[in-house]
Each structure stands twice: as structure tokens, then as C-alpha cells.
Design an enzyme around this catalytic site. Structure first.
Site, short mmCIF file in Angstrom:
data_model
loop_
_atom_site.label_atom_id
_atom_site.label_comp_id
_atom_site.label_asym_id
_atom_site.label_seq_id
_atom_site.Cartn_x
_atom_site.Cartn_y
_atom_site.Cartn_z
N CYS A 127 12.54 125.02 3.41
CA CYS A 127 13.30 124.15 2.49
C CYS A 127 13.28 122.71 3.01
O CYS A 127 12.76 122.43 4.10
CB CYS A 127 14.74 124.66 2.37
SG CYS A 127 15.71 124.33 3.86
N HIS B 46 19.08 128.56 8.84
CA HIS B 46 17.76 129.03 8.41
C HIS B 46 16.88 129.44 9.61
O HIS B 46 17.06 128.93 10.73
CB HIS B 46 17.06 127.95 7.58
CG HIS B 46 17.66 127.81 6.21
ND1 HIS B 46 17.05 127.11 5.20
CD2 HIS B 46 18.81 128.32 5.68
CE1 HIS B 46 17.79 127.19 4.10
NE2 HIS B 46 18.87 127.90 4.38
N GLU C 221 13.85 128.78 10.40
CA GLU C 221 13.06 127.71 11.02
C GLU C 221 13.93 126.90 11.98
O GLU C 221 13.52 126.56 13.09
CB GLU C 221 12.49 126.75 9.96
CG GLU C 221 11.60 127.41 8.92
CD GLU C 221 12.37 127.96 7.71
OE1 GLU C 221 13.50 128.45 7.88
OE2 GLU C 221 11.81 127.90 6.61
N CYS D 92 14.96 122.22 6.50
CA CYS D 92 14.11 122.68 7.60
C CYS D 92 12.90 121.77 7.77
O CYS D 92 12.45 121.52 8.89
CB CYS D 92 13.67 124.13 7.37
SG CYS D 92 15.03 125.28 7.55
O1 LIG Z 1 13.25 128.05 4.44
C1 LIG Z 1 14.13 128.91 4.35
N1 LIG Z 1 14.56 129.55 5.47
C2 LIG Z 1 15.57 130.46 5.45
O2 LIG Z 1 15.93 131.03 6.48
N2 LIG Z 1 16.16 130.74 4.24
C3 LIG Z 1 17.22 131.72 4.19
C4 LIG Z 1 18.57 131.21 3.76
C5 LIG Z 1 19.16 132.41 3.08
O3 LIG Z 1 19.75 133.28 4.04
C6 LIG Z 1 17.95 133.08 2.45
C7 LIG Z 1 17.68 132.68 1.01
O4 LIG Z 1 18.55 133.41 0.22
P1 LIG Z 1 18.33 133.63 -1.34
O5 LIG Z 1 16.85 133.97 -1.54
O6 LIG Z 1 19.24 134.75 -1.65
O7 LIG Z 1 18.71 132.33 -2.01
O8 LIG Z 1 16.85 132.69 3.22
C8 LIG Z 1 15.73 130.15 3.10
C9 LIG Z 1 14.72 129.26 3.12
C10 LIG Z 1 14.17 128.65 1.90
O9 LIG Z 1 15.15 128.20 1.10
ZN LIG Z 2 15.51 125.90 5.44
#
Ligand SMILES: O=c1[nH]c(=O)n([C@H]2C[C@H](O)[C@@H](COP(=O)(O)O)O2)cc1CO
Ligand SMILES: [Zn+2]
Length: 170
Positions: free
Chosen positions: A108, A82, A84, A111
């Protein structure tokens, strides 16, 4: 209002600047569905690190799956790091205590754990599109318990254009 100094009025404020840096970092993401960027800033308003969602080093964007559905090991969720967490890990050894993190999407639960443990004191976010999901609720609960401030950014400039045309700078 008269501004005696004659300074430009349409400049972006600190919050917009750092969120725009996070949004620019998100442009590096290869995720076809959700591109997330993060920007960590210290108490002196200096950028300490940035990150975006992507696969770990050595895990090719062309070989690992970007799918959302199917067997877990065949989806991006098994592999993607992610934004973060990448921003936290990308910082060059500085103490993140009392820093702020700007993110285009509310973090999330995983993170949130990393944010809390590094001592980051504030999360500033744009979108909260997964607010109802259990992992966002868990995230909010942990951040609240750890007294990490959370603030959804209301911007004055909804869209900013970055002109990379050399002639436009002349
Ligand atoms: O806090 C976050 N940070 C983050 O980088 N992500 C990323 C993970 C995935 O590559 C994408 C979420 O994918 P999707 O919306 O298709 O479920 O975003 C997702 C979140 C929240 O879930
Ligand atoms: Zn996350």
C-alpha cells in the site's frame, strides 16, 4: 537435457524460495480475511528480515477487532501493522539499502513510503488484488518516482508442500 552432475532438477529458484518464506510468514497472521507476509533479502541473497500483518506489541489479537466494517476505531484498519512495515522494523539494525522485498500482496501507499525511505530497491509481489484502489495507485506512483523496481512474480511451482513429519525426513 542430460545433467551430468546428477543434481536434482525440481529445486526452487531464489525468487520462489524468498516468496515462499514470505508466504510462510503470512501463515502467522491472525487476520481472517487477508494474510500478508514479507521477506527482505540483501544483495548476497541473504534473508535480512521477515514480517506479517498483525497488531502491534501489547495489542492483543483477542481483544482488538479483526472486523473490516464499522466505525474506523472498531476495525482492524486502525490497528494492524502491515507485513512490509513489520519486516522493515523487525530487521536487526542492518542497512536495507539495495535490498529487495518479497511480498504476497502489492504494498500500500504507507508501506511504499517506508520501502522508499529505507532504500529498498525492488518490490517483488504475487497478488495485486487491490490494484485499482487509490492507495495502490498512489503507491505505484511513489515507487516509480523513486525508481524502485516492481515485478509480479510468475512462479514455476504454484504450490509447495513443507513436510514437518519427522519420519518423512528419515
Ligand atoms: O500492503 C499490504 N500489507 C498488509 O499487510 N496488508 C494487510 C492489512 C490487513 O490486515 C490486510 C488487508 O485486509 P483486507 O483485505 O481485509 O482489507 O492485509 C495490506 C496491504 C495492502 O493494503
Ligand atoms: Zn501497507
Amino acid at each position: 537435457m542430460t545433467v551430468e552432475s546428477g543434481k536434482r532438477q525440481d529445486y526452487i529458484d531464489w525468487d520462489e524460495y524468498f516468496m515462499a518464506v514470505a508466504a510462510l510468514a503470512a501463515k502467522r497472521s491472525k487476520d481472517p480475511h487477508t494474510q500478508v507476509g514479507a521477506c527482505i533479502v540483501n544483495e548476497q541473497n541473504k534473508i535480512v528480515s521477515t514480517g506479517y500483518n498483525g497488531f502491534p506489541l501489547g495489542c492483543s489479537d483477542d481483544e482488538f477487532p479483526w472486523q473490516r466494517d464499522g466505525d474506523f476505531s472498531m476495525t482492524k484498519y486502525a490497528y494492524v501493522c502491515h507485513a512490509e512495515l513489520n519486516a522493515i522494523l523487525n530487521n536487526s539494525g542492518q542497512n536495507l539499502k539495495a535490498c529487495r522485498i518479497y511480498v504476497v500482496l502489492f504494498p500500500c501507499n504507507e508501506c511504499a513510503k517506508a520501502i522508499i525511505q529505507t532504500g529498498i530497491k525492488e518490490v517483488i509481489y504475487l497478488s495485486d488484488k487491490y490494484a485499482k484502489s487509490p492507495n495502490m495507485q498512489a503507491s505505484r506512483r511513489m515507487l516509480e518516482a523513486a525508481s524502485v523496481k516492481m515485478r509480479q512474480l510468475k512462479v514455476k511451482h504454484k504450490s509447495l508442500t513443507v513436510n514437518l513429519d519427522a519420519e518423512a525426513c528419515e
